[in-house]
Design an enzyme around this catalytic site. Sequence first.
Site, PDB file in Angstrom:
ATOM      1  N   CYS A 384       0.833  -1.207   0.000  1.00  0.00           N
ATOM      2  CA  CYS A 384       0.000   0.000   0.000  1.00  0.00           C
ATOM      3  C   CYS A 384       0.865   1.253   0.000  1.00  0.00           C
ATOM      4  O   CYS A 384       1.425   1.599  -1.023  1.00  0.00           O
ATOM      5  CB  CYS A 384      -0.994  -0.038   1.154  1.00  0.00           C
ATOM      6  SG  CYS A 384      -2.424   0.975   0.785  1.00  0.00           S
ATOM      7  N   HIS A 510      -3.716  -4.690   0.380  1.00  0.00           N
ATOM      8  CA  HIS A 510      -3.147  -5.192   1.637  1.00  0.00           C
ATOM      9  C   HIS A 510      -3.174  -6.719   1.622  1.00  0.00           C
ATOM     10  O   HIS A 510      -4.137  -7.329   2.094  1.00  0.00           O
ATOM     11  CB  HIS A 510      -3.965  -4.692   2.817  1.00  0.00           C
ATOM     12  CG  HIS A 510      -3.785  -3.244   3.114  1.00  0.00           C
ATOM     13  ND1 HIS A 510      -2.931  -2.799   4.086  1.00  0.00           N
ATOM     14  CD2 HIS A 510      -4.348  -2.146   2.577  1.00  0.00           C
ATOM     15  CE1 HIS A 510      -2.980  -1.470   4.139  1.00  0.00           C
ATOM     16  NE2 HIS A 510      -3.837  -1.053   3.233  1.00  0.00           N
ATOM     17  N   GLU A 512      -1.805  -8.665   3.447  1.00  0.00           N
ATOM     18  CA  GLU A 512      -1.852  -9.229   4.805  1.00  0.00           C
ATOM     19  C   GLU A 512      -3.277  -9.432   5.318  1.00  0.00           C
ATOM     20  O   GLU A 512      -3.507 -10.283   6.169  1.00  0.00           O
ATOM     21  CB  GLU A 512      -1.059  -8.342   5.775  1.00  0.00           C
ATOM     22  CG  GLU A 512      -1.691  -7.003   6.172  1.00  0.00           C
ATOM     23  CD  GLU A 512      -1.441  -5.871   5.182  1.00  0.00           C
ATOM     24  OE1 GLU A 512      -1.165  -6.169   3.995  1.00  0.00           O
ATOM     25  OE2 GLU A 512      -1.544  -4.696   5.583  1.00  0.00           O
TER      26      GLU A 512
HETATM   27  N1  GLN Z   1      -1.604   6.957   2.434  1.00  0.00           N
HETATM   28  C1  GLN Z   1      -1.740   6.143   1.258  1.00  0.00           C
HETATM   29  C2  GLN Z   1      -3.067   6.373   0.575  1.00  0.00           C
HETATM   30  O1  GLN Z   1      -3.992   6.858   1.186  1.00  0.00           O
HETATM   31  C3  GLN Z   1      -1.563   4.664   1.597  1.00  0.00           C
HETATM   32  C4  GLN Z   1      -2.587   4.125   2.524  1.00  0.00           C
HETATM   33  C5  GLN Z   1      -2.204   2.814   3.170  1.00  0.00           C
HETATM   34  O2  GLN Z   1      -1.038   2.462   3.271  1.00  0.00           O
HETATM   35  N2  GLN Z   1      -3.182   2.080   3.659  1.00  0.00           N
HETATM   36  O3  GLN Z   1      -3.236   6.057  -0.576  1.00  0.00           O
END
Ligand code: GLN
Length: 550
Positions: A384, A510, A512
């Site tokens: 992410c 994600h 995970e």
């Molecule tokens: N801050 C980034 C976004 O909003 C990544 C978010 C995250 O890692 N869950 O796209």
Amino acid sequence: MPLEIRDVRFVVITGGVISGIGKGTITSSLAYILRERKYKVDIVKIDPYINYDAGTMNPYQHGEVFVLSDGTEADLDLGNYERFLSRNLKSGNNLTTGKVYRWVIEKERRGDFLGSTVQIIPHVTDEIKRRIRAIGMEDNSDLVLIEVGGVVGDIESMPFLEALRQMRLEEDGKIFFIHVTYVPTLRSVGEPKTKPTQHSVKELRSIGIQPDAIIARSEIELDSDLKEKIALFTQVDEKAVISIPDVGDIFTMPLLLNDTVLPNYILDRLGLKSNESSMDFWRGVVANIKNPSQHVTIGVVGKYVQIKDSYISNEHAFMHVTGKTGIGVKLKWINSEKEDQIEDLLADVDGVLIPWGYGPRGTEGKIRAIKYARENKIPLLGICFGFQLTVIEFARNVLGLAGANSSELNPETKYPVIDLLPEQVGLTEKGGTMRLGDINVKIKKGTKAYELYGKEEIRERHRHRYEVNPKYIDEIESKGMHFSATDESGTRMEILELEDHPFFVGSQFHAEFISRPEKPSVLHEALVRAASKYNKLRRKNFIEQEKFAK
Ligand code: GLN
């Protein structure tokens, strides 16, 4: 054939004395055990806070925000439940005070209460009961476990406990109450003290709930005298006073609990058969976790590394990998704010994980870690925010776009390689435009991602706002960073991989969140396998150098 309508039974788990004694672990473990006994189990987590959900909560206070398949942002306990139950839960599995009051007020506005005065009893408690029962019925479950967050006596949990008290009468014989308490051992005294447990059960009884079982968490195992004493003071069957001393890790809990009389006791009291269960699969997982055949060290570079549970789903994903492969993973927590020490701190790792994150603090340290792993060919997985930062690092140091950044981190940057897509601009109110939940991802054939997943379509869980800026994609790809998976429309990048590097992969989703003991995250497993190769290579080099020195 008509669907067999099951007769739902309920097991309520309350907590006493202090929080943080593993109530969530016990609930998840019990869910696993009952599932192994061939029952269809569902879970409701009650979070008595006023927030609608956990979406806007600060990780410094609450740890990770878990995301459900339907996009609900929930307490991290829901993640544990999903992993132990091996199924997806939905918004209704998480009740908060905020949600319940919102539903009641919406009904009031619609005029559903026909002008009557709306009160906690019966209106709020009715809503709570209705929602809990609905979960059991919708999924046609045999058993619904209900974990009440916080500690009995907290003012916030009162309406929930009152609703459950009423259910005890209405569900006569089909509801079972477990109270999880803490029995402290003062070092100076040396013996476990039951008084706080007595008080906590007294508190529970004063609101009309008599527990059916007590799980006493303690530093040392309680002997039968102490259990007898607790039974006497709390009016609980002595058999049903269960001592669970500190276990160390969450994965041992199902085995420990399964070895007690509790599962059979609960089933018996609820009029259900015990059913055999082997727990063999779980025993295998725990054996690998306890005695791995080899070890790797993964450096986790993040802003919240000192805060317990900030990256809990990643921790579990690695445990799942160990459970499956027997490769033990030691996580080395590296604070990304220690920017100048990053290279030194990474000197002894076999792989790097750059997890989720928000906001500029600590990001330059993560970018340095990415550069180090890219240049030194250390296996790396970026998830992410970590995925986005690998793009930024590549743009700065390979494409030569000085100051390239995400517009989240520097709105003035000349090269916004990570940005909002045009259709997202103007919709950026906090909590509003997050891309959440399970979304289909298309993998391109002939890529490393395809090799790992073995198929073209996967479904993965998301929580982010920003995207790889389409304007830069061709340039990035021309220099060897490939986007090997996208969303269905092809406009949002989902997986990236680097040429000429043993393992340098990022995922916008994600990975995970959907990792399970039965089906570990493909990307975490791939990172660990690459780290294991890297580790062996390093050892080999080391041995050769030693030989040479002689
Ligand atoms: N801050 C980034 C976004 O909003 C990544 C978010 C995250 O890692 N869950 O796209």
